[in-house]
Design a protein around this motif. Structure first.
Motif, PDB file in Angstrom:
ATOM      1  N   GLY A   1     -34.921 -51.482  32.188  1.00 49.40           N
ATOM      2  CA  GLY A   1     -35.113 -51.598  33.632  1.00 49.40           C
ATOM      3  C   GLY A   1     -35.758 -50.392  34.268  1.00 49.40           C
ATOM      4  N   SER A   2     -36.123 -49.381  33.463  1.00 46.91           N
ATOM      5  CA  SER A   2     -36.737 -48.169  34.007  1.00 46.91           C
ATOM      6  C   SER A   2     -38.190 -48.400  34.370  1.00 46.91           C
ATOM      7  N   ALA A   3     -38.797 -47.396  34.992  1.00 46.85           N
ATOM      8  CA  ALA A   3     -40.205 -47.480  35.380  1.00 46.85           C
ATOM      9  C   ALA A   3     -41.086 -47.679  34.153  1.00 46.85           C
ATOM     10  N   ALA A   4     -40.793 -46.956  33.079  1.00 47.46           N
ATOM     11  CA  ALA A   4     -41.586 -47.068  31.857  1.00 47.46           C
ATOM     12  C   ALA A   4     -41.441 -48.445  31.225  1.00 47.46           C
ATOM     13  N   ALA A   5     -40.205 -48.958  31.179  1.00 55.58           N
ATOM     14  CA  ALA A   5     -39.954 -50.278  30.584  1.00 55.58           C
ATOM     15  C   ALA A   5     -40.669 -51.363  31.372  1.00 55.58           C
ATOM     16  N   SER A   6     -40.619 -51.264  32.698  1.00 54.53           N
ATOM     17  CA  SER A   6     -41.273 -52.263  33.547  1.00 54.53           C
ATOM     18  C   SER A   6     -42.782 -52.262  33.371  1.00 54.53           C
ATOM     19  N   ALA A   7     -43.339 -51.064  33.042  1.00 52.03           N
ATOM     20  CA  ALA A   7     -44.791 -50.958  32.873  1.00 52.03           C
ATOM     21  C   ALA A   7     -45.250 -51.414  31.490  1.00 52.03           C
ATOM     22  N   GLY A   8     -44.309 -51.463  30.530  1.00 53.37           N
ATOM     23  CA  GLY A   8     -44.675 -51.914  29.189  1.00 53.37           C
ATOM     24  C   GLY A   8     -44.648 -50.851  28.123  1.00 53.37           C
ATOM     25  N   ILE A   9     -44.230 -49.633  28.455  1.00 55.74           N
ATOM     26  CA  ILE A   9     -44.135 -48.565  27.459  1.00 55.74           C
ATOM     27  C   ILE A   9     -42.942 -48.840  26.543  1.00 55.74           C
ATOM     28  N   LYS A  10     -43.131 -48.599  25.234  1.00 51.72           N
ATOM     29  CA  LYS A  10     -42.095 -48.926  24.259  1.00 51.72           C
ATOM     30  C   LYS A  10     -41.713 -47.722  23.409  1.00 51.72           C
ATOM     31  N   LYS A  11     -40.540 -47.830  22.803  1.00 47.44           N
ATOM     32  CA  LYS A  11     -40.094 -46.823  21.841  1.00 47.44           C
ATOM     33  C   LYS A  11     -41.105 -46.769  20.699  1.00 47.44           C
ATOM     34  N   GLY A  12     -41.472 -45.563  20.274  1.00 48.20           N
ATOM     35  CA  GLY A  12     -42.449 -45.411  19.205  1.00 48.20           C
ATOM     36  C   GLY A  12     -43.843 -45.088  19.708  1.00 48.20           C
ATOM     37  N   ASP A  13     -44.086 -45.335  21.019  1.00 47.00           N
ATOM     38  CA  ASP A  13     -45.381 -44.946  21.599  1.00 47.00           C
ATOM     39  C   ASP A  13     -45.484 -43.413  21.624  1.00 47.00           C
ATOM     40  N   VAL A  14     -46.709 -42.914  21.623  1.00 48.73           N
ATOM     41  CA  VAL A  14     -46.940 -41.473  21.755  1.00 48.73           C
ATOM     42  C   VAL A  14     -47.753 -41.245  23.016  1.00 48.73           C
ATOM     43  N   ILE A  15     -47.140 -40.587  24.005  1.00 48.19           N
ATOM     44  CA  ILE A  15     -47.841 -40.293  25.259  1.00 48.19           C
ATOM     45  C   ILE A  15     -48.826 -39.157  25.021  1.00 48.19           C
ATOM     46  N   THR A  16     -50.074 -39.406  25.342  1.00 50.55           N
ATOM     47  CA  THR A  16     -51.126 -38.390  25.136  1.00 50.55           C
ATOM     48  C   THR A  16     -51.695 -37.858  26.445  1.00 50.55           C
ATOM     49  N   ALA A  17     -51.513 -38.616  27.538  1.00 51.46           N
ATOM     50  CA  ALA A  17     -52.056 -38.166  28.828  1.00 51.46           C
ATOM     51  C   ALA A  17     -51.304 -38.821  29.978  1.00 51.46           C
ATOM     52  N   ALA A  18     -51.303 -38.142  31.120  1.00 47.70           N
ATOM     53  CA  ALA A  18     -50.724 -38.679  32.359  1.00 47.70           C
ATOM     54  C   ALA A  18     -51.627 -38.240  33.501  1.00 47.70           C
ATOM     55  N   ASP A  19     -51.978 -39.165  34.365  1.00 49.37           N
ATOM     56  CA  ASP A  19     -52.923 -38.851  35.445  1.00 49.37           C
ATOM     57  C   ASP A  19     -54.246 -38.337  34.900  1.00 49.37           C
ATOM     58  N   GLY A  20     -54.603 -38.743  33.690  1.00 48.22           N
ATOM     59  CA  GLY A  20     -55.852 -38.286  33.085  1.00 48.22           C
ATOM     60  C   GLY A  20     -55.788 -36.887  32.513  1.00 48.22           C
ATOM     61  N   LYS A  21     -54.605 -36.251  32.540  1.00 45.66           N
ATOM     62  CA  LYS A  21     -54.440 -34.894  32.014  1.00 45.66           C
ATOM     63  C   LYS A  21     -53.724 -34.940  30.673  1.00 45.66           C
ATOM     64  N   THR A  22     -54.214 -34.163  29.727  1.00 46.45           N
ATOM     65  CA  THR A  22     -53.624 -34.125  28.388  1.00 46.45           C
ATOM     66  C   THR A  22     -52.171 -33.668  28.446  1.00 46.45           C
ATOM     67  N   VAL A  23     -51.316 -34.345  27.704  1.00 50.24           N
ATOM     68  CA  VAL A  23     -49.893 -34.019  27.668  1.00 50.24           C
ATOM     69  C   VAL A  23     -49.472 -33.750  26.222  1.00 50.24           C
ATOM     70  N   ASN A  24     -49.028 -32.506  25.973  1.00 52.91           N
ATOM     71  CA  ASN A  24     -48.567 -32.145  24.632  1.00 52.91           C
ATOM     72  C   ASN A  24     -47.128 -31.646  24.609  1.00 52.91           C
ATOM     73  N   ASP A  25     -46.559 -31.392  25.793  1.00 55.86           N
ATOM     74  CA  ASP A  25     -45.167 -30.929  25.847  1.00 55.86           C
ATOM     75  C   ASP A  25     -44.474 -31.521  27.067  1.00 55.86           C
TER      76      ASP A  25
END
Length: 427
Positions: A365-389
C-alpha cells in the motif's frame, strides 16, 4: 598497655573514623552539586606546577655525528622551549572550539524528604516521623550531551545537537566554552534523523562553526570529534581518528540512516558534538557508536556521525517549521556498492550492477507499491539524478513535498524502467 591507655586509643580511633565518614559524605555531596571540589583541586595543582621554578645554571653542548649531548650541573635540567606549538589538527580545532557546547537535559522528578539533615540524603533520616516527611517535584539533571553553534539570526544563536540528547526534557541548558551556563530553547526536533535545534541569546555567541561537504569525504581522511564525553566535566575533549567509511547504511529506531563511520573515540556525552575535518569544517554530527556485536563481543573504534549535508537540510526545516514532515517511498534498500559477495548472496542479489540501490522490501500500500516498484528492483535514478547511496535518495525525496510526483528509474532483470511515484507522508 594499661586499661586507661587502651580506652584512650579506642576513643581516638572512633573519632578518626567519624571524621573520615563525615569527609566522605561531604565529598559525595560536593560531587552531586557539580564537582567544585575536584575543579578546585585541579586548579591548585596547576598553580603549584606553574609557580615552581629551577635554579638557572650554565650548560654545555657537544654535537657529534649521531646527534648532540648536553651536559649540565646536577639538578639543573631545564625544558627547552620549542617553537613548534601546534599539531596538524590544532588549527582546525581552533576554528570551532568556542562554538562547541555541553547540553544539559533536566527532567522533573518527585522526591520525598524527612529531614534537612545531610544524613537523610543517604537513608539515615527518621522515616517513622510522618510530620517531617514531604513530597515535591524538582528539576533534576537527567543527562548530558554536546552541541555546536552553527549560525546567528534575529538575535538568536542556533545550536544543533541530537534529538536523543534533549528527548523528554522539561528544561534545557547549555554550558558555553567559557564555562557559563545559560538557558536554551528547543526550536525543533526530529526523531527519525536524531537531530534537534536549540536557540540561545546571540549575545553569548563568540564563534560559529561552518559546515563542510560530507559528500566529498574519503576513507582514511583525518578528522577530530569534539564534545563532552561522560559529561561537562570533560567538556571540549578532542579525539582524533579517520573516516572509516564516508557512507554506511544502518538501522536506527526502525529507520534506515546513512552515516559516516569513524574510529575517532566517541563516548557517552559526545552525542550531538561535531565531527570536524582538517579545514575546521563540521562534516558530521556525532550520534552513536557500536560497543558490542550481536554475539556480545566487545567492539572498539566504531563511531557514527550524521553527514553534514543531511544535517543542513534538516536544521533548516526545523528552524522554519519546528518539525519534519517527510515524503517517503515505503521501501527498504541497500547500496550495492557497499555490499560484498557474501551479503549479495544472502539478499539474493543476482544483478551484475555495481551501483544503485537494491530494493530489499516494499511496504504493502506504499507509494512505491502503488507505482509498481517491486522487491529485487535496483533504483538507479530519481528525478533524473543518479542514485548510488541512501543519502542521495533521501536528499532528492526531501526536496519534495508530500503529494509531489517523482520519477524513479529502476533496473529490473537487466531492463531499465521508469515509474511515476506519488509521495506519501512518513508515519
Amino acid at each position: 598497655m594499661s586499661e586507661e591507655q587502651d580506652k584512650q586509643r579506642n576513643t581516638r580511633k572512633k573519632e578518626n573514623n567519624r571524621l573520615l565518614t563525615k569527609a566522605a559524605i561531604i565529598g559525595v555531596v560536593a560531587g552531586i552539586l557539580g564537582g567544585g571540589i575536584a575543579y578546585g583541586g585541579l586548579s591548585a595543582a596547576n598553580l603549584n606546577s606553574n609557580t615552581s621554578s629551577s635554579t638557572a645554571s650554565s650548560s654545555s653542548s657537544n654535537t657529534g655525528e649521531n646527534g648532540s649531548v648536553t651536559t649540565s650541573s646536577s639538578g639543573t635540567t631545564k625544558v627547552n622551549k620549542s617553537k613548534t606549538t601546534s599539531g596538524t589538527m590544532t588549527s582546525a580545532y581552533k576554528k570551532v572550539q568556542n562554538a562547541v557546547v555541553s547540553v544539559l537535559n533536566y527532567k522533573y522528578t518527585s522526591s520525598s524528604s524527612s529531614s534537612s539533615d545531610i544524613y537523610s540524603m543517604f537513608g539515615y533520616g527518621d522515616s517513622d516521623s510522618s510530620d517531617s516527611s514531604s513530597s515535591k517535584k524538582s528539576l533534576t539533571l537527567y543527562s548530558e550531551g554536546s552541541g555546536v553553534i552553527y549560525t546567528t539570526a534575529n538575535g538568536k544563536g542556533y545550536i544543533v545537537t541530537n534529538n536523543h540528547v534533549i528527548s523528554g526534557a522539561a528544561k534545557v541548558k547549555v554550558i558555553l566554552a567559557s564555562g557559563k551556563t545559560i538557558a536554551a530553547k528547543v526550536v525543533g526536533k526530529d526523531s527519525t534523523s536524531d537531530l534537534a535545534v536549540l536557540s540561545i541569546d546571540s549575545k553569548y555567541v563568540t564563534q560559529t562553526a561552518s559546515f563542510g561537504d560530507s559528500r566529498s569525504l574519503l576513507s582514511g581522511q583525518t578528522v577530530i570529534a569534539i564534545g563532552s564525553p561522560e559529561g561537562s566535566e570533560y567538556a571540549s575533549t578532542v579525539t582524533q581518528g579517520i573516516i572509516s567509511s564516508p557512507s554506511r547504511t544502518i538501522t536506527y529506531n526502525s529507520n534506515q540512516m546513512t552515516v559516516i563511520q569513524t574510529d575517532a573515540a566517541i563516548n557517552s556525552g559526545n552525542s550531538g558534538g561535531p565531527l570536524v575535518n582538517s579545514d575546521g569544517q563540521v562534516i558530521g554530527i556525532n550520534s552513536m557508536k557500536l560497543s558490542s556485536s550481536s554475539s556480545g563481543d566487545s567492539v572498539e573504534g566504531m563511531g557514527f556521525a550524521i553527514p553534514s549535508n543531511e544535517v543542513v537540510t534538516i536544521v533548516n526545516q526545523l528552524v522554519k517549521k519546528g518539525k519534519i514532515t517527510r515524503p517517503q517511498l515505503g521501501i527498504k534498500v541497500a547500496a550495492i556498492a557497499d555490499l560484498n559477495s557474501y551479503y549479495k548472496k544472502q539478499l539474493g542479489i543476482s544483478t551484475s550492477l555495481k551501483k544503485g540501490l537494491y530494493v530489499a522490501s516494499v511496504t504493502s500500500g506504499s507509494a512505491a507499491a502503488s507505482a509498481g516498484i517491486k522487491k529485487g528492483d535496483v533504483i538507479t535514478a530519481a528525478d533524473g539524478k543518479t542514485v548510488n547511496d541512501v543519502a542521495t535518495l533521501h536528499s532528492i525525496l526531501y526536496s519534495h513535498n508530500v503529494g509531489d510526483k517523482v520519477k524513479i528509474t529502476v533496473n529490473r532483470n537487466g531492463k531499465t524502467m521508469t515509474f511515476t511515484v506519488t509521495l506519501q507522508a512518513s508515519n
